[in-house]
Design an enzyme around this catalytic site. Sequence first.
Site, mmCIF file in Angstrom:
data_model
loop_
_atom_site.group_PDB
_atom_site.id
_atom_site.type_symbol
_atom_site.label_atom_id
_atom_site.label_comp_id
_atom_site.label_asym_id
_atom_site.label_seq_id
_atom_site.Cartn_x
_atom_site.Cartn_y
_atom_site.Cartn_z
ATOM 1 N N ALA A 8 0.835 -1.204 0.000
ATOM 2 C CA ALA A 8 0.000 0.000 0.000
ATOM 3 C C ALA A 8 0.869 1.254 0.000
ATOM 4 C CB ALA A 8 -0.927 -0.005 1.217
ATOM 5 N N TYR A 9 1.871 1.279 0.848
ATOM 6 C CA TYR A 9 2.705 2.472 1.020
ATOM 7 C C TYR A 9 3.555 2.757 -0.213
ATOM 8 C CZ TYR A 9 6.323 5.532 2.938
ATOM 9 O OH TYR A 9 7.193 6.569 3.145
ATOM 10 N N ILE A 10 4.305 1.762 -0.660
ATOM 11 C CA ILE A 10 5.210 1.996 -1.782
ATOM 12 C C ILE A 10 4.438 2.282 -3.067
ATOM 13 C CG2 ILE A 10 6.968 0.943 -3.266
ATOM 14 C CD1 ILE A 10 8.108 -0.426 -0.816
#
Length: 310
Positions: free
Chosen positions: A189-191
């Site tokens: 999700a973050y990257i």
Amino acid sequence: MARPLQSPLLISPRAVVRRHLVAPVARLAGHPLPSPLSGRTVMVTGASSGVGEATAKLVAERGATVLLVARRQEHLDRVVQEIQEAGGTAFGLSCDLTDGPAVDALVARVLDEHGHVDMLVNNAGRSIRRSLKYSYGRMHDFERTMAINYFGPVRLTLGLLPTMREQRFGHVVNIVTWGVQLKAPKFAAYIASKTALDTFGRIAGREAWHDNVTFTNVRLSLVRTDMIVATEAYRHAPAKTPEQAAALVVRALEDRPLTLGSTVSNVGEVLGLLAPRLMDALMAATDRRVPDSRAARGAVAGRDSSGSGA
């Protein structure tokens, strides 16, 4: 209107000469050069703590007027007061960057009260470290991560970009992650959200090139802030201080390179291009050795595992 700066075509060579030749000679002669930030108006998001707070203070030391943006007005007031007590100029502006109309209102207010923003640091964001096997029923993790890490900064940038292009000067710094290059497991999700912002910055920079508006993607490694508290594996891992990370951000503002990253992430990116299956195997092995935090596994109710900005 802000004063014009050098042509984008000459940014990198001039920045190198200034930083490594002219500036040291000037310091030795007792006449240090003023920072390129002196007299500029710089907006920093996520400025109530961590890297954003450290960046705002360092930018103010360089002689810029700093517009601090975050959700928590009381924390912004504290940072503004500290900057003013040190002799700087700062204003605190409360805004939830996931609220589209609130972002539009922020842009309108800033342009009305300050006329323009010369430089923007898109620092506000959230990191979540959670394996996909714990994410099957958590689509909201992806949605809210994109909301703050991508849609928020894009909306803010689009609001301020027309004035930058009209005055023929502007610079936008996107705080992303070395994970853009390394594709580390547990950070889907973050990257993914930071990769979207990284790509947006590169394309926007090409479109605004002839208007002397440039973009830098700062690909930070691990930074020791509250964002990594929930991840046990990071408690003793090497990490930058917020002040060290802020120094990189200020370098990005002053020199305006395309990207700032690390040797490790650059080597990892090259290895991923030359031997992608080998890189996959290395990352898969690392994934097994470093488990999800208790928070990511749901052991701590109501908390998300926060990654590093890494």
